[in-house]
Design a protein around this motif. Structure first.
Motif, short mmCIF file in Angstrom:
data_model
loop_
_atom_site.label_atom_id
_atom_site.label_comp_id
_atom_site.label_asym_id
_atom_site.label_seq_id
_atom_site.Cartn_x
_atom_site.Cartn_y
_atom_site.Cartn_z
N HIS A 112 8.32 2.22 5.46
CA HIS A 112 7.75 3.24 4.56
C HIS A 112 8.62 4.49 4.57
N ALA A 113 9.11 4.86 5.73
CA ALA A 113 9.97 6.05 5.83
C ALA A 113 11.26 5.85 5.04
N VAL A 114 11.83 4.64 5.12
CA VAL A 114 13.05 4.34 4.35
C VAL A 114 12.77 4.47 2.86
N ILE A 115 11.64 3.92 2.40
CA ILE A 115 11.32 3.96 0.97
C ILE A 115 11.09 5.39 0.50
N GLU A 116 10.33 6.17 1.27
CA GLU A 116 10.04 7.55 0.85
C GLU A 116 11.30 8.40 0.83
N ASN A 117 12.15 8.23 1.82
CA ASN A 117 13.40 8.99 1.83
C ASN A 117 14.33 8.54 0.71
N ALA A 118 14.30 7.24 0.39
CA ALA A 118 15.11 6.75 -0.73
C ALA A 118 14.63 7.34 -2.05
N LYS A 119 13.30 7.41 -2.23
CA LYS A 119 12.74 8.00 -3.46
C LYS A 119 13.10 9.47 -3.57
N ALA A 120 13.04 10.19 -2.43
CA ALA A 120 13.41 11.61 -2.46
C ALA A 120 14.89 11.78 -2.79
N LEU A 121 15.72 10.89 -2.24
CA LEU A 121 17.14 10.95 -2.53
C LEU A 121 17.42 10.69 -4.00
N VAL A 122 16.76 9.68 -4.56
CA VAL A 122 16.93 9.36 -5.98
C VAL A 122 16.51 10.54 -6.84
N TRP A 170 20.43 7.27 -13.81
CA TRP A 170 19.45 6.18 -13.95
C TRP A 170 19.14 5.45 -12.64
N VAL A 171 19.83 5.75 -11.54
CA VAL A 171 19.59 5.03 -10.30
C VAL A 171 18.11 5.13 -9.89
N VAL A 172 17.51 3.99 -9.54
CA VAL A 172 16.12 3.96 -9.10
C VAL A 172 15.98 2.95 -7.97
N LEU A 173 14.94 3.13 -7.20
CA LEU A 173 14.60 2.18 -6.15
C LEU A 173 14.05 0.92 -6.79
N ASN A 174 14.40 -0.24 -6.24
CA ASN A 174 13.90 -1.50 -6.75
C ASN A 174 12.38 -1.51 -6.69
N LEU A 205 19.19 15.31 1.66
CA LEU A 205 18.37 14.13 1.36
C LEU A 205 19.08 12.85 1.76
N LEU A 206 20.40 12.82 1.59
CA LEU A 206 21.16 11.64 1.99
C LEU A 206 21.18 11.51 3.52
N ASP A 207 21.27 12.64 4.22
CA ASP A 207 21.21 12.59 5.69
C ASP A 207 19.88 12.00 6.14
N ALA A 208 18.80 12.42 5.49
CA ALA A 208 17.47 11.89 5.85
C ALA A 208 17.38 10.40 5.54
N PHE A 209 18.04 9.98 4.48
CA PHE A 209 18.06 8.56 4.11
C PHE A 209 18.76 7.73 5.19
N ARG A 249 6.95 -1.79 -4.07
CA ARG A 249 5.62 -2.39 -4.02
C ARG A 249 5.32 -3.02 -2.66
N ASP A 250 6.33 -3.65 -2.07
CA ASP A 250 6.13 -4.38 -0.82
C ASP A 250 7.13 -3.89 0.23
N PRO A 251 6.74 -2.92 1.07
CA PRO A 251 7.66 -2.41 2.09
C PRO A 251 8.19 -3.50 3.02
N ALA A 252 7.46 -4.60 3.15
CA ALA A 252 7.93 -5.67 4.03
C ALA A 252 9.20 -6.33 3.50
N SER A 253 9.53 -6.11 2.22
CA SER A 253 10.75 -6.70 1.66
C SER A 253 11.99 -5.88 2.01
N VAL A 254 11.82 -4.70 2.63
CA VAL A 254 12.97 -3.92 3.09
C VAL A 254 13.64 -4.69 4.21
N ALA A 255 14.90 -5.08 4.00
CA ALA A 255 15.60 -5.92 4.97
C ALA A 255 16.08 -5.09 6.15
#
Length: 624
Positions: free
Chosen positions: A142-152, A491-495, A120-124, A500-506
């Protein structure tokens, strides 16, 4: 002269002796399947002769025998062999316990599989790499967010699995302590009964079998030594203290320790002294709970807190597609809400400590530059402070490497800007919290004027966590981060703002306070490159190296436990087979004994019948 009816008495004694022999054979065969039973044998001996030397006697050609008597009924037991079995049982209990629980720990890695944390970390990382190539696309975000959620989710799953195993071990500790207390109470009670029976001149064979069986079961749980030198006071020792002494026993108690998350320490009843255990199931459980499994949780926490810290450090300094900056990618939960890390450690309502996880120096350093100064850096370690000397010819990288290999519970690295960063590692002592820098001191100028971490040199300018506002000892302008809440992997979670807003992914770094242009993927690339950079705290290594080492280490532990467990089982089988050949009930042998006693009984009966006929002739048939 001897009595006319003396031979009747001799025959009667023969009947009684062989009756007892037959009863003992029956007792053996009846208990052939009873655990811990030792076969018994009747020892016959000739009765004392009618005329003993030195006593008044009439003139006879020799001593006149009086038949047979039972000297003893003994159990067949090899005490030396029993000692070896007890010792090996202790070792076997230790490795059997480690093998079963380490197998559970190994399964939490799910290696190799697509759902393991490593995969999962490799995919992240791959998702961030893809975003660096297409920084202007929302789909890549979106791919970054989904992979981050799977990693978490994967990190949470592994943490809860390890946490469940640790709680399971704690329950096993409680059950095992209760078993120990039950065994020693029963052994002490048997000691009292055995002494009473021996005082009457009897051999309490069955009672001693029960006691030996309990001792063997106890030896599987804890490392014990048995002292049988005093026949009236059977003694068992553990950790240099009496566990059982005759009819007196000293049980264990469990003391929950808040500093160890409520897990129990094993103490002597009526004392604050911990029981020193070196083998057996209970020692293995405590070692697994507070060593192996706790260590695995700490490794996962280390990876998680480092991942969160490093990704957030890059992300908050970069710009999203919507032009926002200063946004953390993951949510960080500090252990204390006080901005400068002040914390009430002893619970008296007043701040008494400072909890910091990381400290950034103010100066940008060249890792290959010679420092030109000397001194001694003092950092907190597992068993006290650790001192690291440095010299004028050392480079900055030399000092960093020396810190990371010193055994201190503080690691050194460089941040994205090239500044020196000190980070806390997990604590090796359950009395101290994880990820808290406890002491930083420098007798020279490296950590103060050179790196810009401390405000000055010497003990008077040292940073120490056991003081309030310890951040005041840091160099002005030095950045720091408060220690995270316990077990970041839980407890680690995605912000939520990022979710909510994928455009905020830097994806890119701005310049001069201006947002990054749409085609700038430098920040995403910087995050993707974390995969191969030596950024892990503790011993500096990459994330890939961390997982490779973690998987191989637990695999080797499991292999060692499995081999040792199998070896001990073979040893125990050989020893128990040998004991069975000595002490076990052999039905064929018992049947042979039964036939022997049966013929002996018949011979005694025939003797009495013959002598009775002689007396009948003498008394009833002789004419006056």
């Amino acid at each position: 002269m001897h009595s006319t009816f003396m031979s009747i008495e001799i025959g009667k004694r023969g009947l009684l002796a062989h009756t007892q022999g037959l009863a003992t054979v029956g007792h053996n065969m009846s208990n052939a399947s009873v655990e811990g039973y030792s076969r018994q044998r009747v020892n016959f001996e000739a009765m004392d002769p009618l005329y003993m030397p030195g006593l008044n006697r009439e003139e006879t050609p020799g001593q006149i025998g009086q038949g047979v008597s039972i000297q003893s009924i003994e159990r067949i037991r090899d005490e030396i062999l029993e000692g070896r079995i007890a010792a090996q049982t202790n070792v076997g209990g230790y490795w059997e316990t480690r093998n079963s629980y380490l197998l559970m720990v190994e399964k939490t890695y799910n290696e190799p599989s697509d759902v393991s944390v490593r995969s999962l970390l490799d995919a992240f990382w791959d998702a961030w790499q893809e975003l660096s190539i297409h920084p202007d696309e929302v789909a890549a975000r979106h791919a970054v967010i989904e992979n981050a959620k799977a990693l978490v989710d994967g990190i949470h799953g592994r943490y809860h699995a390890l946490s469940s195993i640790r709680k399971m071990i704690e329950e096993d500790v409680q059950v095992t302590v209760n078993e120990v207390n039950d065994y020693i109470a029963r052994i002490a009670h048997l000691n009292e009964q055995i002494v009473k029976v021996k005082a009457m001149g009897d051999n309490p064979n069955d009672l001693m079998d029960r006691r030996d069986l309990l001792v063997e079961k106890l030896a599987k749980l804890i490392n014990i030594t048995v002292d049988k030198r005093d026949p009236d006071e059977f003694t068992i020792h553990v950790g240099g203290r009496h566990l059982v002494q005759g009819k007196v026993y000293h049980p264990f108690i469990l003391d929950p320790r808040p500093q160890n998350e409520g897990f129990s320490a094993v103490l002597w009843e009526g004392s604050t002294e911990e029981v020193r255990l070196e083998g057996g199931k209970l020692a293995a459980l405590l070692e697994l709970r507070d060593g192996d499994v706790r260590g695995e949780i700490q490794k996962l926490d280390t990876m998680t807190v480092n991942l969160v810290n490093l990704v957030n450090e890059v992300h908050r300094n970069a710009y999203g597609l919507n032009g926002q900056t200063g946004v953390d990618f993951f949510v960080e939960h500090p252990a204390v809400l006080n901005a400068v890390g002040n914390y009430d450690r002893n619970g008296d309502g007043e701040f008494d400590s400072t909890y910091l996880f990381r400290i950034h120096g103010t100066n940008v350093l060249d890792p290959n530059a010679q420092v030109g100064i000397e001194g001694v850096i003092t950092l907190s370690g597992t068993e006290g402070d650790v001192q690291i000397a440095y010299y004028p010819t050392d480079t900055v990288q030399d000092i960093v490497n020396r810190i990371n290999t010193s055994g201190a519970e503080v690691s050194a690295s460089f941040d994205r800007l090239g500044r020196l960063v000190l980070k806390a590692t997990p604590s090796g002592d359950v009395a101290f919290p994880d990820f808290v820098i406890r002491h930083v001191e420098d007798s020279g100028q490296f950590l103060s004027g050179y790196a810009g971490i401390l405000g000055g040199s010497g003990p008077e300018n040292a940073y120490d966590w056991e003081t309030v506002d310890a951040v005041l000892t840091l160099r002005g302008g030095a950045e720091y981060g408060v220690a995270p809440f316990a077990h970041p992997s839980g407890w680690v979670v995605l912000n939520p703002e990022v979710e909510r807003d994928p455009a905020s992914v830097a994806a890119g770094f701005g310049q001069g306070g201006r947002p990054a242009p749409p085609g700038d993927g430098s920040a995403a690339l910087a995050i993707a490159n974390l995969r191969t950079e030596p950024v892990m705290i503790g011993r500096l290594m990459t994330f890939d190296d961390y997982f490779a080492e973690a998987v191989s280490e637990i695999g080797l532990k499991g292999q060692q436990a499995q081999i040792a467990d199998e070896t001990q089982k073979l040893i125990m089988k050989d020893l128990k087979d040998l004991r069975e050949s000595i002490s076990g009930v052999n039905i064929d042998e018992e049947l042979a004994q039964m036939i022997k006693f049966q013929h002996g009984y018949a011979a005694s009966a025939r003797f009495i019948s013959t002598f009775n006929s002689m007396l009948d002739l003498l008394i009833n048939r002789m004419a006056v």
